[in-house]
Design an enzyme around this catalytic site. Structure first.
Site, PDB file in Angstrom:
ATOM      1  N   ASP A 289       3.818  -6.393   6.567  1.00 14.01           N
ATOM      2  CA  ASP A 289       4.183  -6.171   7.956  1.00 14.01           C
ATOM      3  C   ASP A 289       4.399  -4.657   8.124  1.00 14.01           C
ATOM      4  OD1 ASP A 289       4.823  -6.445  10.598  1.00 14.01           O
ATOM      5  OD2 ASP A 289       6.055  -8.214  10.320  1.00 14.01           O
TER       6      ASP A 289
HETATM    7  C1  BGC Z   1       5.492  -7.493  13.666  1.00 13.33           C
HETATM    8  C2  BGC Z   1       4.187  -8.189  13.371  1.00 13.33           C
HETATM    9  C3  BGC Z   1       3.043  -7.446  14.010  1.00 13.33           C
HETATM   10  C4  BGC Z   1       3.048  -6.021  13.505  1.00 13.33           C
HETATM   11  C5  BGC Z   1       1.889  -5.184  14.010  1.00 13.33           C
HETATM   12  C6  BGC Z   1       5.436  -6.011  13.384  1.00 13.33           C
HETATM   13  O1  BGC Z   1       6.555  -5.355  13.872  1.00 13.33           O
HETATM   14  O2  BGC Z   1       6.520  -8.098  12.915  1.00 13.33           O
HETATM   15  O3  BGC Z   1       4.250  -9.515  13.826  1.00 13.33           O
HETATM   16  O4  BGC Z   1       1.830  -8.083  13.744  1.00 13.33           O
HETATM   17  O5  BGC Z   1       4.274  -5.410  13.902  1.00 13.33           O
HETATM   18  O6  BGC Z   1       2.007  -4.885  15.342  1.00 13.33           O
END
Ligand code: BGC
Length: 734
Positions: A289
């Site tokens: 993530d």
């Molecule tokens: C979120 C993810 C997301 C990623 C990219 C993160 O903060 O937890 O779900 O896909 O950002 O935007």
């Protein structure tokens, strides 16, 4: 994801030609940074949009007025394997650099959060799962795939399939609710929709299932917090949707931010290697993530970035989102032997395999003419499916004295500022819509020529305007339709809440209208189960409208006037008051089940039952269940019953099948969903319905994470929700 022999050979040959630096580049996901205009990163800007600090219009303005640095030189040097973005022209430019100007011409993965639609934003997942309509869930995902690909996106950070049992967690909005079985069917439908139509490379994307795993079980519902759970809970509740997604061929997965029983998911080789790759068979890759590898230092599990990176890749985390730790440090870790070349090669192969499967080597570019078409208008077919999905996802929670549907010719009063907030219909994580496409509830009512006056009065974050309240009270109609709920920024990432009642002065507004003897019908717009004890008690009717997407206004209007008959059900349990959370129907059996006697498992200051149970939803007609019979075959139990439409309108019921393993070697849930089916009946019509319960579905994972089928007594339930059910018993020998 299945690759042909030729494709596998292609990947292996390519890998053989790669330098160490080129390999590491493939494991790096980069994001553009913003230069000039304002001093923040693109990620933070997206965050500001997501959490409501800026509106979509402000976001679009900022984005078009500033320059972005796409780090073209890094791409040219082969340091980047994937980027984040949704700008079609830029997508082609960057692909051109990757394909034509790098030594090996490897195209880029272009990832984006297309969670519930890009241009055509359809209902948020918690709502859409309540349609219990797998085919429709697949169709909306396939629209999202086509629109994404048209915009140059080939990798969607979806589906989000975290089973969520605590509504304080803001991200409940993004996933399919509290039930592992429903979430697994949702996951399967979404993977088929996103990845299934490979007839043209314009039609499919690589899915990225997330967040692996246990993110939704964060302590107290506080986002990013710690997660502790038993092996059997992990396997029975949180893993099944991921297993289903992998069975359906999902190409990738995103590791969750949280630690699971003390090990951050980013560096957790038990979950990433043993479970996801070895047991569930993921042959694509795992991405971290955002910034999560670096956060392992905050977790106190790695002393610095270098160690965090080594722990992550060794644990099976193939791609680094956003930190450049792999890019900056992996080469020396390989040279000094803390990371082996085999580990690196395996990760690179996985990323290359997804690129090959996507057809990116043959078709790296998108047709910019398609974008011109989208810029004029969304295809009609997409709008129609989006409307159907909104209509089938809304849930009728209360309808006293059959006040609904309303007579279109009778005047009523519309209140609540949410009714006239077009962008709000889209919900959290909607990053590609245009405001002009969003149909607010007020607009939807106008579209159907309804006869109403409108006074905004107040909203989730605005206080009561007393002159508007007076006007509503003094209006000549006795029926008030009140649109109340949450702003979309109040759910989603980093939006955990301790208080689940209607925010701001909305309840006060409703109470004032009730004191004036108005009959109040609430239309809810929200991204999580709210504590609705007071509303259930006092209002005449309630429609749970969630954030239904850009067709929300038209769908709500159709339901209010009876042009459609509501058929949606709740994908999650609703509490009456805050303190009941976490609250979910499929909790394990206790030694002292809640009852009116004192020494049982309950709160002494709340009702025993939830406000609305999982699976609940009314219709403008009524359904009767009777004559439940069970018939055992060698591989299944045929569950047969009679369903009748006992009301005056045609309607569709979602019949639900639950089981309880009455005696087992570990404590099992009081009920577990194991099947559902939608049945449409004319008034007075009856149908014999049979649901087949596969015996292989009647087992569970034990405390060693092994799936076991145990002989013995089972209770089998059928009904229109998880509480009101017929029951019968059967002894099973597997
Ligand atoms: C979120 C993810 C997301 C990623 C990219 C993160 O903060 O937890 O779900 O896909 O950002 O935007």
């Amino acid at each position: 994801m299945k690759l042909t022999k030729e494709q596998i050979n292609f990947v292996n040959n390519l890998l053989n030609k790669m330098t160490l630096e080129e390999k590491i580049g493939q494991l790096t996901q980069d994001s553009p940074s913003i230069v000039g205009g304002f001093d923040i990163s693109f990620d933070e800007l997206v965050e500001m949009l997501t959490d409501g600090r800026i509106s979509q219009t402000e976001f679009n303005k900022k984005i078009t007025n500033v320059k972005r640095d796409y780090h073209e030189d890094d791409i040219r040097n082969g340091f980047v394997g994937a980027v984040m973005g949704n700008d079609p022209k830029k997508a082609n430019e960057l692909q051109k650099i990757a394909v034509e100007e790098t030594r090996l011409g490897i195209p880029l993965l272009i990832g984006f959060d297309v969670i519930h639609g890009l241009r055509t934003v359809y209902p948020i997942a918690i709502a859409e799962a309540g349609s219990f309509d797998d085919e429709l869930m697949q169709k909306t995902a396939s629209i999202a795939a086509k629109e994404s690909r048209a915009y140059g996106i080939n990798w969607n950070f979806a589906p989000m399939i975290d089973v969520a049992r605590d509504s304080r967690w803001g991200r409940v909005s993004e996933g399919p609710g509290e039930d592992p079985y429903l979430s697994s069917r949702f996951a399967t439908a979404k993977i088929k929709g996103l990845q299934g139509d490979q007839s043209s490379s314009n039609n499919y994307v690589a899915a990225c299932t997330k967040h692996f795993v246990g993110y939704s079980a964060c302590e107290g519902g506080r986002d990013y917090n710690t997660t502790t759970m038993s092996t059997n809970t992990l396997f029975n509740v949180y893993l099944p949707p991921f297993k289903a997604a992998m069975n359906a061929g999902a190409c990738s997965a995103m590791a969750a931010f949280n630690d699971l029983n003390g090990i951050p998911c980013t560096v957790n080789s038990y979950t990433l290697r043993n479970i996801l790759k070895d047991e569930f068979g993921l042959n694509g890759f795992v991405v971290s993530d955002a910034n999560a590898i670096k956060e392992c230092v905050n977790h106190g599990i790695a002393e610095n970035d270098i160690v965090a990176g080594e722990m992550a890749i060794n644990a099976g985390l193939d791609m680094d989102m956003g930190t450049r730790i792999y890019l900056n440090h992996l080469a020396s870790s390989i040279k000094n032997g803390t990371v082996s070349m085999d580990v690196l090669d395996d990760a690179v192969k996985r990323v290359l395999s997804v690129k090959v499967w996507l057809g990116l080597f043959e078709n790296p570019y998108i047709d910019e003419k398609i974008i011109e078409q989208y810029d004029c208008a969304i295809p009609k077919e997409h709008i129609n499916i989006c409307k159907e999905s909104a209509e089938k996802s809304l849930v009728l929670l209360k309808n006293e004295e059959n006040i609904l549907p309303l007579d279109k010719n009778k005047k009523f009063t519309l209140v609540g500022s949410l009714a006239d907030s077009p962008d709000e219909v889209t919900g959290s994580w909607a990053l590609g819509f245009k405001s002009k496409d969003c149909v607010s509830i007020k607009k939807g009512l106008e579209n159907s020529n309804a006869n109403f006056d409108y006074y905004p009065i107040c909203g989730p974050n605005t206080s009561i305007n007393s002159s508007e309240l007076d006007s509503a009270i003094n209006s000549d109609s006795d029926i008030i339709v009140a649109v109340v709920g949450e702003l979309k920024s109040m759910s989603g990432e980093a939006s955990s809440k301790a208080n689940l009642i209607l925010p701001g002065q909305q309840r006060e507004m409703l109470a004032s209208l009730l004191r004036a003897n108005k009959k109040v019908i609430a239309i809810l717009m929200n991204g999580r189960p709210l504590a609705l004890g007071w509303e259930k008690e006092n209002l005449k009717a309630i429609i749970e409208g969630w954030h239904l997407g850009i067709q929300m206004g038209n769908a709500i209007s159709s339901a209010l006037f009876g042009d459609i008959n509501p058929s949606g059900k709740l994908s999650c349990t609703f509490p009456s008051v805050n303190g009941q959370e976490p609250l979910y129907y499929n909790h394990t059996s206790t030694g002292r089940p809640a009852s009116n006697s004192k020494f049982t498992s309950k709160y002494v200051d709340t009702p025993l039952e939830p406000c609305f149970p999982f699976g609940y939803g009314l219709s403008y007609t009524t359904f009767k269940y009777d004559s439940l019979t069970l018939k055992e075959t060698p591989s299944s139990v045929n569950v047969t019953f009679n369903l009748s439409n006992t009301g005056k309108r045609p309607g569709t019921e979602t019949v639900q099948l639950y089981i309880q393993d009455v005696t087992a070697s570990i404590v099992r849930p009081i009920k577990e969903l194991k099947g559902y089916k939608k049945v449409s009946l004319q008034p007075g019509e009856s149908q014999t319905v049979t649901l087949t319960l596969d015996k292989s579905e009647m087992g569970f994972y034990n405390n060693m994470g092994q799936y076991v089928l145990e002989n013995g007594l089972f209770k089998i339930y059928v009904g229109g929700n998880s509480k009101d059910t017929l029951v019968s018993k059967i002894n099973i020998n597997f």
